[in-house]
Design a protein around this motif. Structure first.
Motif, PDB file in Angstrom:
ATOM      1  N   HIS A  76       0.853  -1.133   0.139  1.00  0.00           N
ATOM      2  CA  HIS A  76       0.116  -0.016  -0.036  1.00  0.00           C
ATOM      3  C   HIS A  76       0.877   1.225   0.125  1.00  0.00           C
ATOM      4  CE1 HIS A  76       0.905  -0.653   4.437  1.00  0.00           C
ATOM      5  NE2 HIS A  76       0.417   0.812   4.585  1.00  0.00           N
ATOM      6  N   VAL A  79       1.938   2.052  -3.576  1.00  0.00           N
ATOM      7  CA  VAL A  79       0.721   2.516  -4.159  1.00  0.00           C
ATOM      8  C   VAL A  79       0.783   4.181  -3.955  1.00  0.00           C
ATOM      9  CG1 VAL A  79      -1.878   2.738  -4.298  1.00  0.00           C
ATOM     10  CG2 VAL A  79      -0.599   0.409  -3.991  1.00  0.00           C
ATOM     11  N   LEU A  80       0.978   4.361  -2.735  1.00  0.00           N
ATOM     12  CA  LEU A  80       1.082   5.899  -2.567  1.00  0.00           C
ATOM     13  C   LEU A  80       2.174   6.780  -3.227  1.00  0.00           C
ATOM     14  CD1 LEU A  80       0.108   5.742   1.304  1.00  0.00           C
ATOM     15  CD2 LEU A  80      -1.301   5.846  -0.668  1.00  0.00           C
ATOM     16  N   LYS A 100     -18.457   2.105  -7.776  1.00  0.00           N
ATOM     17  CA  LYS A 100     -17.881   2.217  -6.474  1.00  0.00           C
ATOM     18  C   LYS A 100     -16.601   1.605  -6.121  1.00  0.00           C
ATOM     19  CE  LYS A 100     -21.644   3.248  -3.481  1.00  0.00           C
ATOM     20  NZ  LYS A 100     -21.522   4.075  -2.176  1.00  0.00           N
ATOM     21  N   ILE A 103     -14.413   4.481  -6.260  1.00  0.00           N
ATOM     22  CA  ILE A 103     -14.482   5.452  -5.105  1.00  0.00           C
ATOM     23  C   ILE A 103     -13.276   4.968  -4.045  1.00  0.00           C
ATOM     24  CG2 ILE A 103     -15.655   6.154  -3.089  1.00  0.00           C
ATOM     25  CD1 ILE A 103     -16.825   6.967  -5.914  1.00  0.00           C
ATOM     26  N   ILE A 104     -13.021   3.533  -3.874  1.00  0.00           N
ATOM     27  CA  ILE A 104     -11.815   3.172  -2.990  1.00  0.00           C
ATOM     28  C   ILE A 104     -10.504   3.888  -3.422  1.00  0.00           C
ATOM     29  CG2 ILE A 104     -10.501   1.552  -1.836  1.00  0.00           C
ATOM     30  CD1 ILE A 104     -13.185  -0.032  -1.392  1.00  0.00           C
ATOM     31  N   PRO A 105     -10.077   3.703  -4.616  1.00  0.00           N
ATOM     32  CA  PRO A 105      -8.898   4.441  -5.025  1.00  0.00           C
ATOM     33  C   PRO A 105      -8.982   5.957  -4.837  1.00  0.00           C
ATOM     34  CG  PRO A 105      -9.911   3.028  -6.912  1.00  0.00           C
ATOM     35  CD  PRO A 105     -10.540   2.753  -5.747  1.00  0.00           C
ATOM     36  N   CYS A 107     -10.336   7.596  -3.210  1.00  0.00           N
ATOM     37  CA  CYS A 107     -10.450   7.986  -1.624  1.00  0.00           C
ATOM     38  C   CYS A 107      -9.019   7.822  -1.292  1.00  0.00           C
ATOM     39  CB  CYS A 107     -11.171   7.212  -0.821  1.00  0.00           C
ATOM     40  SG  CYS A 107     -13.072   7.577  -0.969  1.00  0.00           S
ATOM     41  N   LYS A 112      -5.839  11.978  -2.839  1.00  0.00           N
ATOM     42  CA  LYS A 112      -6.312  13.104  -1.954  1.00  0.00           C
ATOM     43  C   LYS A 112      -4.952  14.176  -1.881  1.00  0.00           C
ATOM     44  CE  LYS A 112      -8.681  11.193   1.757  1.00  0.00           C
ATOM     45  NZ  LYS A 112      -8.616  10.581   2.938  1.00  0.00           N
ATOM     46  N   GLY A 117      -8.458  15.821  -2.079  1.00  0.00           N
ATOM     47  CA  GLY A 117      -9.421  15.206  -1.325  1.00  0.00           C
ATOM     48  C   GLY A 117     -11.041  15.308  -1.601  1.00  0.00           C
ATOM     49  N   GLU A 121     -15.556  11.866  -3.168  1.00  0.00           N
ATOM     50  CA  GLU A 121     -17.031  12.013  -2.610  1.00  0.00           C
ATOM     51  C   GLU A 121     -17.671  12.446  -4.026  1.00  0.00           C
ATOM     52  OE1 GLU A 121     -16.580  15.379  -0.385  1.00  0.00           O
ATOM     53  OE2 GLU A 121     -15.444  13.928   1.200  1.00  0.00           O
ATOM     54  N   LYS A 161      -9.710   1.105 -12.257  1.00  0.00           N
ATOM     55  CA  LYS A 161      -9.109   1.069 -10.774  1.00  0.00           C
ATOM     56  C   LYS A 161      -7.492   1.439 -10.828  1.00  0.00           C
ATOM     57  CE  LYS A 161      -9.608  -2.977  -9.359  1.00  0.00           C
ATOM     58  NZ  LYS A 161      -9.800  -4.486  -8.934  1.00  0.00           N
ATOM     59  N   LEU A 165      -5.895   5.714  -9.619  1.00  0.00           N
ATOM     60  CA  LEU A 165      -4.938   6.032  -8.332  1.00  0.00           C
ATOM     61  C   LEU A 165      -3.961   7.210  -8.974  1.00  0.00           C
ATOM     62  CD1 LEU A 165      -3.878   2.449  -7.290  1.00  0.00           C
ATOM     63  CD2 LEU A 165      -4.918   4.136  -5.722  1.00  0.00           C
TER      64      LEU A 165
ATOM     65  N   LYS B 160     -16.321   6.568   3.996  1.00  0.00           N
ATOM     66  CA  LYS B 160     -15.209   6.138   3.283  1.00  0.00           C
ATOM     67  C   LYS B 160     -14.306   4.847   3.921  1.00  0.00           C
ATOM     68  CE  LYS B 160     -14.103  10.522   1.325  1.00  0.00           C
ATOM     69  NZ  LYS B 160     -13.330  11.594   1.703  1.00  0.00           N
ATOM     70  N   LEU B 163     -16.292   2.049   3.502  1.00  0.00           N
ATOM     71  CA  LEU B 163     -16.095   1.386   2.300  1.00  0.00           C
ATOM     72  C   LEU B 163     -14.924   0.579   2.079  1.00  0.00           C
ATOM     73  CD1 LEU B 163     -17.563   1.550  -0.547  1.00  0.00           C
ATOM     74  CD2 LEU B 163     -16.228   3.339  -1.417  1.00  0.00           C
ATOM     75  N   ALA B 164     -13.954   1.140   2.578  1.00  0.00           N
ATOM     76  CA  ALA B 164     -12.313   0.546   2.923  1.00  0.00           C
ATOM     77  C   ALA B 164     -12.561  -0.716   3.779  1.00  0.00           C
ATOM     78  CB  ALA B 164     -11.437   1.527   3.487  1.00  0.00           C
ATOM     79  N   ALA B 175      -7.471  -4.593  -2.145  1.00  0.00           N
ATOM     80  CA  ALA B 175      -7.429  -3.387  -1.301  1.00  0.00           C
ATOM     81  C   ALA B 175      -6.082  -2.934  -1.289  1.00  0.00           C
ATOM     82  CB  ALA B 175      -8.040  -3.919   0.009  1.00  0.00           C
ATOM     83  N   LEU B 176      -5.069  -3.790  -0.797  1.00  0.00           N
ATOM     84  CA  LEU B 176      -3.622  -3.388  -0.811  1.00  0.00           C
ATOM     85  C   LEU B 176      -3.248  -2.574  -2.067  1.00  0.00           C
ATOM     86  CD1 LEU B 176      -1.865  -6.488   0.986  1.00  0.00           C
ATOM     87  CD2 LEU B 176      -1.983  -4.182   1.765  1.00  0.00           C
ATOM     88  N   THR B 177      -3.486  -3.168  -3.222  1.00  0.00           N
ATOM     89  CA  THR B 177      -3.179  -2.791  -4.504  1.00  0.00           C
ATOM     90  C   THR B 177      -3.855  -1.426  -4.746  1.00  0.00           C
ATOM     91  OG1 THR B 177      -3.545  -4.939  -5.410  1.00  0.00           O
ATOM     92  CG2 THR B 177      -2.984  -3.267  -7.049  1.00  0.00           C
ATOM     93  N   LEU B 178      -4.988  -0.827  -3.961  1.00  0.00           N
ATOM     94  CA  LEU B 178      -5.527   0.382  -4.152  1.00  0.00           C
ATOM     95  C   LEU B 178      -5.198   1.216  -3.024  1.00  0.00           C
ATOM     96  CD1 LEU B 178      -8.929  -0.831  -5.208  1.00  0.00           C
ATOM     97  CD2 LEU B 178      -6.999  -0.164  -6.769  1.00  0.00           C
ATOM     98  N   GLY B 179      -4.189   0.694  -2.441  1.00  0.00           N
ATOM     99  CA  GLY B 179      -3.556   1.701  -1.421  1.00  0.00           C
ATOM    100  C   GLY B 179      -3.965   1.719   0.105  1.00  0.00           C
ATOM    101  N   ILE B 180      -4.790   0.619   0.411  1.00  0.00           N
ATOM    102  CA  ILE B 180      -5.336   0.441   1.885  1.00  0.00           C
ATOM    103  C   ILE B 180      -4.421  -0.067   2.627  1.00  0.00           C
ATOM    104  CG2 ILE B 180      -7.291  -0.406   3.010  1.00  0.00           C
ATOM    105  CD1 ILE B 180      -9.088   0.009   0.674  1.00  0.00           C
ATOM    106  N   ASP B 181      -4.046   0.409   3.651  1.00  0.00           N
ATOM    107  CA  ASP B 181      -3.226  -0.564   4.798  1.00  0.00           C
ATOM    108  C   ASP B 181      -4.128  -1.609   5.380  1.00  0.00           C
ATOM    109  OD1 ASP B 181      -1.735  -1.271   6.629  1.00  0.00           O
ATOM    110  OD2 ASP B 181      -1.051   0.722   7.343  1.00  0.00           O
TER     111      ASP B 181
END
Lengths: 251, 290
Positions: A76, A79-80, A100, A103-105, A107, A112, A117, A121, A161, A165, B160, B163-164, B175-181
């Motif tokens: 992760h 990714v950042l 949807k 929306i996760i990427p 967010c 952001k 940021g 939304e 997806k 990012l 949000k 959703l994560a 989820a990891l691929t999309l930057g979620i820890d």
């Protein structure tokens, strides 16, 4: 600075027990470059993608991205920094509507930081991105759960997806597999547009004909080793590549 | 008699749903079956008792502190123990079960058992519901249970971070691929599960005394409801809570109170034998094995 590589993979090796999946591979990629990675099944292509994205840790070697050593960062965090990928077997959030999924990427901390940021939304940005990858705007497909979408749409969603990012490097792991010629033809302009935007793209592919049309450079793997590097003509002329794909010639 | 059984069954069902919500939330998001759940439940009750009776803090402050301490305890369990064995399910179960046992038996060793360990009710009094008189505390439990279930639904569908949570629940890799820890979200999931254990504890313990055994009973009830409903399914959980809740209440009213404790284990066995993924479970691979 402009010509310095975005990503540099240096002597990277990954062993799983006694098996060497990737053996001392070195290569680099610049912004706006499209690098093809080919090789027979089991040659280490996906392991290479997993090494760059952080899903497996290298046994030895380094990976630098934007000049920073990233080989010990978790996925992760990479990714950042701007590395996005797609999976060979698509991995959407099946229970969420297609838009949807984006929306996760949108967010994510990366988006952001880059865009201020508000993107997460705004459903319209997700819908625009889906339209960009070929979801027809007025067809309502974007509102359907990923679980009922056909393969062609799932591949597009997988690409969307990654794009959501706003990455600097995108790794496409067999994006074309399972798609018809017409579908591939409709996705190629999307990839070319990403390259024009300055994104570096690594395409792992078995569909060589289509790949060779768009790749700037190709590297060929076999049994975890890089056996050739160059443009399409150069690599296909290479004796090592012929041997790998067609079997060794007998004397 | 029948009508009062219906009313009491409803309340009992909501109590079951309330205690199972936290266990189910954690499992649904991070796949961790938190067997320390009963330990956390008793921990919340006894820390609230200590804050009220030994530290002499006001009731509401004590309750809030105990809920916060239990949530923190849950987060620490993940960070320092579960994170190291993540993905090795047997180790996760052994680790959490061991922590739960240690907490419960430590309290027993320290002498925290007996009739003096009770928590005050939030509101005194009782009201008449149809034909049966119900304490306001029980009505509060019903309100808290419904509010929490609704709150969790809203949280996971309209925020949000929710959703994560759902992202991690569906596919940790993606989820990891999309930057979620994923470790951060899993820490939160265990902490939130513990928060719900603590809220249930401070709401339910005033109905009786705080006993160590309640830790084991709550764990079995949470397991029964989650297994019958299908692990990770909130809708299934609520329906399962009503099935088990009414079975218990009818058993108590028409057979004998001593048989009530047999209902959860029997229903676990029946569901595991007939439909191992639970009535509404998503773990289809279990179905295919049968």
């Amino acid at each position: 600075m402009h010509n310095s590589p975005l990503l540099r993979v240096n002597n990277i090796t990954k062993r799983f027990g006694g098996i060497t999946a990737v053996n001392e591979i070195t290569f680099e990629i610049k912004k706006g470059e499209l690098l093809g990675v080919i090789g027979p099944n089991g040659s280490g292509k996906t392991t290479l993608a997993n090494l760059i994205t952080g899903f497996v840790k290298p046994t030895s070697g380094t990976i630098t991205f934007h000049g920073k050593d990233i080989h010990s960062l978790p996925p992760h965090k990479r990714v950042l920094l701007g590395i996005a990928r797609t999976f060979q077997m698509v991995k959407p959030f099946y229970q969420l509507a297609a838009y949807k999924n984006l929306i996760i990427p949108l967010c994510s901390q990366r988006v952001k930081d880059m865009e201020g940021g508000k993107y997460g939304e705004r459903d319209d940005i997700a819908l625009d991105l889906l339209e960009e990858v070929g979801f027809e705007r007025d067809s309502r497909v974007a509102y359907k759960p990923a679980s009922i979408l056909p393969q062609g749409y799932l591949k597009r969603l997988e690409l969307a997806k990654a794009i959501a990012l706003f990455p600097d490097l995108i790794i496409l792991d067999e994006l074309f597999s399972g798609l018809s010629l017409a579908e591939v033809a409709s996705i190629i302009p999307i990839i070319e547009k990403l390259r024009v935007q300055g994104k570096a793209i690594i395409m792992i592919e078995h569909r060589l004909k289509e790949l060779f049309r768009i790749a700037d450079r190709i590297i060929v793997l076999n049994f975890g080793e890089k056996i050739a590097e160059g443009n399409a003509d150069e690599v296909m002329e290479s004796k090592a590549v012929k041997n790998a794909y067609l079997g060794a010639e007998t004397e | 008699m029948f009508l009062s059984t219906i009313v009491l069954g409803f309340i009992n069902s909501i109590i079951l749903a309330l205690v199972a919500l936290g266990f189910n939330l954690t499992f649904g998001i991070s796949g961790v079956a938190n067997f320390a759940y009963g330990g956390l439940y008793v921990f919340a009750g006894l820390t609230a008792w200590i804050f009220i009776n030994i530290v002499k803090l006001p009731y509401i402050v004590s309750i809030l502190l105990s809920i916060a301490a239990t949530s923190l305890f849950g987060a620490l369990i993940y960070r320092f123990i579960l994170q190291r064995v993540r993905g090795i399910e047997l180790s996760e179960v052994i680790a959490t079960f061991g922590i739960g046992l240690a907490v419960l038996e430590l309290f027993r060793y320290l002498g925290f058992y007996g009739f003096e360990y009770t928590l005050p009710v939030m509101f005194e009094g009782s009201i008449n519901l149809f034909v049966v008189t119900v304490s306001i505390q029980r009505v509060m439990i019903v309100i808290i249970g419904i509010a929490l279930a609704g709150g969790i639904w809203f949280f996971t569908h309209h925020t949000k971070i929710g959703l994560a949570f759902r992202g991690i629940a569906q596919d940790e890799y993606t989820a990891l691929t999309l930057g979620i820890d994923s470790d951060f979200i899993a820490t939160l999931s265990v902490a939130f599960g513990s928060t719900i254990a603590a809220i249930s504890a401070v709401a339910i313990f005033p109905l009786g005394t705080i006993s160590i055994e309640q830790g084991y009973v709550v764990l079995i009830n949470a397991l029964a409801v989650s297994i019958v409903g299908g692990l990770g399914s909130t809708g299934g959980l609520i329906i399962a809570a009503f099935i088990i809740g009414y079975l218990q209440t009818f058993t108590s009213a028409y057979i004998d109170t001593q048989w009530v404790m047999f209902v959860p284990p029997l229903i676990i066995l029946a569901v595991l034998a007939l439909k191992p993924s639970g009535l509404f479970g998503k773990q289809k691979e279990l179905e295919e094995r049968v």
